[in-house]
Enzyme design. Structure first.
Site, short mmCIF file in Angstrom:
data_model
loop_
_atom_site.label_atom_id
_atom_site.label_comp_id
_atom_site.label_asym_id
_atom_site.label_seq_id
_atom_site.Cartn_x
_atom_site.Cartn_y
_atom_site.Cartn_z
CE LYS A 1 -4.11 -1.71 0.06
NZ LYS A 1 -5.12 -1.41 -0.96
CG ASP B 1 -3.90 -0.92 -4.19
OD1 ASP B 1 -4.29 0.11 -4.79
OD2 ASP B 1 -4.68 -1.78 -3.76
CD GLU C 1 -4.67 -3.23 -6.85
OE1 GLU C 1 -3.83 -4.17 -6.93
OE2 GLU C 1 -5.60 -3.26 -6.05
CG ASP D 1 -9.14 -2.67 -6.61
OD1 ASP D 1 -10.22 -3.24 -6.83
OD2 ASP D 1 -8.66 -2.58 -5.46
CE LYS E 1 -9.95 -6.16 -4.80
NZ LYS E 1 -9.67 -5.02 -3.93
O1 LIG Z 1 -5.07 -7.58 -3.15
C1 LIG Z 1 -4.61 -7.84 -2.03
O2 LIG Z 1 -3.41 -8.12 -1.86
C2 LIG Z 1 -5.47 -7.85 -0.81
C3 LIG Z 1 -6.76 -7.14 -0.88
C4 LIG Z 1 -6.64 -5.64 -0.88
O3 LIG Z 1 -5.59 -5.10 -1.09
C5 LIG Z 1 -7.78 -4.86 -0.61
C6 LIG Z 1 -8.83 -5.44 0.02
C7 LIG Z 1 -9.92 -4.69 0.46
C8 LIG Z 1 -10.03 -3.40 0.16
C9 LIG Z 1 -9.13 -2.72 -0.70
O4 LIG Z 1 -8.92 -1.42 -0.28
C10 LIG Z 1 -7.80 -3.42 -0.94
C11 LIG Z 1 -7.43 -3.10 -2.40
O5 LIG Z 1 -7.48 -1.95 -2.75
O6 LIG Z 1 -7.12 -3.94 -3.24
MG LIG Z 2 -6.64 -2.15 -4.77
#
Ligand SMILES: O=C(O)CCC(=O)C1=CC=C[C@@H](O)[C@@H]1C(=O)O
Ligand SMILES: [Mg+2]
Length: 336
Positions: free
Chosen positions: A109, A140, A169, A197, A221
């Site tokens: 992140k 991300d 991402e 995403d 997802k």
């Molecule tokens: O993709 C992953 O490694 C885990 C899932 C993940 O990052 C997320 C799960 C839930 C909410 C989101 O903000 C976040 C994402 O942005 O992909």
């Molecule tokens: Mg994401």
């Protein structure tokens, strides 16, 4: 459209839990979820708070598909997963990655509110160092940068990671901004693939992203798309018609919800990139004593059964029970 349209589950089939997180993620310390005990297995309904009833009804369709229809036939026995690294200080990165044994890809992140680019660069460098040669890193930003910040940040991140950068991402929020950023990156000679995403997660038409040329990779997802079968349809179209890459990910689900993502990844024909389905490792408690934790960089394929003692142990407080049961009822009324 929903793959199944059963009646509203009976109150006795519905369990609402509040699970503590091992790591704060997406501003969340406690993850609330509804678990539904159906004839075909367990389903999960856990849209984040900001989602309205129309969006959340797709999450309910996914839950009911799992509980009343079950998963499609798997094509593989295990699914490779990525490690997921919240916006922690660089010094904490090794401890986070230790929860994801064997993962060779990490999603990190970045662009967290209240932090600066140097925090991201330090965190990404720490991940690179722990993964070592051959490790791959995705970043991300959850749409947290504007176009200029994204170009600047991705230049810095590409410098830190070199060929180890898998993709960025959702660096910017909007469709047009994603398209423009891809052009600017190419003009700057930066080979940074972009993944979509949120653009897909909250879109009416999941194919619009690919159609506009906004992404090289699309994150799919189960819950926001409305179920495993819908995900497989969308994935086939994205791959066949638009030739984009695919990553199956999750929504910080319990192991029950994660198992639906795993079922989707296991049923996808063709190569599957490391999936964002290892996030049970970010929870401090789960609804099964055998959570879907990464082992050797993979998670197993198969049903997850919620256990009565854990559902009772982690039952949400009464007012949250009421809130979720109301939400379930409203969303069910919106299903066709
Ligand atoms: O993709 C992953 O490694 C885990 C899932 C993940 O990052 C997320 C799960 C839930 C909410 C989101 O903000 C976040 C994402 O942005 O992909
Ligand atoms: Mg994401």
């Amino acid at each position: 459209m929903a793959a199944v349209a059963p009646d509203l589950p009976l109150p006795s089939q519905v369990h609402v839990v509040a699970l503590p997180m091992a790591r704060r993620f997406r501003g969340i310390d406690v993850r609330e979820a509804v678990l539904v005990d159906g004839p075909a297995g367990w389903g999960e309904f856990s849209p984040f708070e900001g989602y309205d009833d129309a969006e959340s009804s797709r999450w309910l369709a996914a839950c009911l598909e799992a509980a009343y229809l079950g998963p499609p036939r798997p094509l593989r026995e295990r699914v490779e997963v990525n490690a997921t690294v919240p916006a922690v200080p660089a010094a904490d990165v090794a401890a986070v990655l230790a929860r994801f044994p064997g993962c060779r890809t990490a999603k990190v992140k970045v662009a967290e509110r209240g932090q600066v680019l140097a925090d991201d660069l330090d965190r990404v460098a720490a991940v690179r160092d722990v993964l070592g040669p051959g490790g791959r890193v995705r970043v991300d930003a959850n749409g947290g940068w504007d176009a200029a910040q994204a170009l600047d940040a991705l230049r810095g991140i590409a410098r830190v990671l070199g060929p180890g950068l898998d993709y960025a991402e959702q660096p910017v929020a909007g469709l047009e901004d994603m398209v423009r950023l891809r052009t600017s990156l190419a003009a700057a000679g930066l080979e940074v693939p972009l993944a979509a995403d949120e653009l897909l997660r909250r879109a009416e038409d999941p194919l619009a992203v690919a159609l506009a040329g906004a992404a090289d990779v699309v994150v799919v997802k189960v819950a926001p798309l409305g179920g495993v079968r819908r995900l497989l349809e969308v994935a086939e179209e994205l791959r066949e018609r638009y030739a984009v890459g695919l990553t199956v990910s999750s929504a910080l689900d319990t192991s029950v919800g994660l198992s639906d993502g795993v079922a989707a990844a296991a049923a996808l024909p063709g190569p599957v990139r490391a999936a964002g389905l290892g996030t049970a490792a970010l929870l401090a408690a789960d609804v099964t004593a055998d959570p879907l934790l990464p082992v050797g960089g993979h998670v197993r394929v198969g049903p997850v059964v919620a256990e009565p003692d854990l559902l009772a142990r982690w039952a949400a407080p009464p007012e949250r029970q009421r809130w979720w049961r109301d939400r379930l009822r409203r969303c069910h009324a919106l299903l066709g």
